[in-house]
Design a protein around this motif. Structure first.
Motif, PDB file in Angstrom:
ATOM      1  N   THR A 295       3.644   1.945  -7.022  1.00 54.33           N
ATOM      2  CA  THR A 295       2.917   3.209  -6.908  1.00 54.33           C
ATOM      3  C   THR A 295       1.924   3.139  -5.757  1.00 54.33           C
ATOM      4  OG1 THR A 295       3.101   3.494  -9.291  1.00 54.33           O
ATOM      5  CG2 THR A 295       1.476   4.847  -8.181  1.00 54.33           C
ATOM      6  N   TRP A 296       1.238   2.014  -5.659  1.00 53.36           N
ATOM      7  CA  TRP A 296       0.260   1.817  -4.587  1.00 53.36           C
ATOM      8  C   TRP A 296       0.924   1.870  -3.208  1.00 53.36           C
ATOM      9  CZ3 TRP A 296      -4.752   2.062  -4.270  1.00 53.36           C
ATOM     10  CH2 TRP A 296      -5.396   1.510  -3.182  1.00 53.36           C
ATOM     11  N   LEU A 297       2.063   1.191  -3.073  1.00 50.25           N
ATOM     12  CA  LEU A 297       2.789   1.207  -1.792  1.00 50.25           C
ATOM     13  C   LEU A 297       3.321   2.598  -1.476  1.00 50.25           C
ATOM     14  CD1 LEU A 297       4.727  -2.175  -1.999  1.00 50.25           C
ATOM     15  CD2 LEU A 297       2.763  -1.621  -0.552  1.00 50.25           C
ATOM     16  N   GLY A 298       3.815   3.301  -2.473  1.00 41.10           N
ATOM     17  CA  GLY A 298       4.310   4.665  -2.267  1.00 41.10           C
ATOM     18  C   GLY A 298       3.196   5.604  -1.843  1.00 41.10           C
ATOM     19  N   LEU A 299       2.053   5.457  -2.471  1.00 39.55           N
ATOM     20  CA  LEU A 299       0.901   6.287  -2.106  1.00 39.55           C
ATOM     21  C   LEU A 299       0.462   6.010  -0.667  1.00 39.55           C
ATOM     22  CD1 LEU A 299      -1.245   8.320  -2.990  1.00 39.55           C
ATOM     23  CD2 LEU A 299      -2.601   6.394  -3.817  1.00 39.55           C
ATOM     24  N   GLY A 300       0.480   4.742  -0.278  1.00 42.50           N
ATOM     25  CA  GLY A 300       0.114   4.381   1.093  1.00 42.50           C
ATOM     26  C   GLY A 300       1.096   4.938   2.109  1.00 42.50           C
TER      27      GLY A 300
END
Length: 165
Positions: free
Chosen positions: A5-10
């Protein structure tokens, strides 16, 4: 928050920023057109002059026109690489997102009060980012050079002018 989720948000944030920056670059007019200040650049320099020369600009004739003509002549004599960099800076400062994020000035240059412009310029001058400080110094030096190089300014400041050699 999970790593995916963190990588997708970035990644999504990077795409939005890239698209926004590209749109601003495509939609904004260049700061210089054929080596002359564009209309939007003249508004930026008129605002910067109001902030930097507060209380010293003569009111008759209108200060902006004569000073902006001298700034235009000064900019026209800069080397091509300096004109290109200045054109990018002026295009950035003339756009609403650039003016708000880079200079910290919410209202457009003509509508901003002298105090708002001075606060924005002071923020640029004291910024942690070298690029913002460099932009401040470019505006400061160009406005100052155009203003103090005019013999009519010398008379208003009770300066007799340089000594003839």
């Amino acid at each position: 928050m999970r790593r995916r989720t963190w990588l997708g948000l970035g990644a999504a944030s990077a795409l939005v920023l890239a698209a926004g920056g590209g749109a601003v670059a495509l939609l904004s007019a260049p700061g210089l057109e054929d080596g002359k200040l564009s209309a939007s650049s003249r508004r930026v320099f008129a605002g910067a002059a109001r902030g930097l020369l507060d209380g010293t600009l003569a009111q008759d004739p209108p200060p902006a026109s004569a000073l902006l003509d001298r700034i235009d002549a000064l900019v026209g004599n800069l080397p091509p690489h300096a004109q290109a960099e200045l054109s990018q800076l002026l295009a950035l400062l003339a756009s609403a997102p650039g003016r708000r994020t880079f200079a910290g000035l919410a209202p457009d240059w003509p509508e901003a009060s002298v105090t708002e412009i001075q606060q924005a310029l002071q923020g640029m001058r004291l910024s942690q980012l070298a690029l913002r400080r460099q932009a401040y110094h470019a505006l400061h030096d160009i406005v100052g050079a155009a203003y103090f190089s005019e013999p009519a300014t010398w008379a208003a400041l009770a300066y007799p002018g340089p000594i003839a050699l």
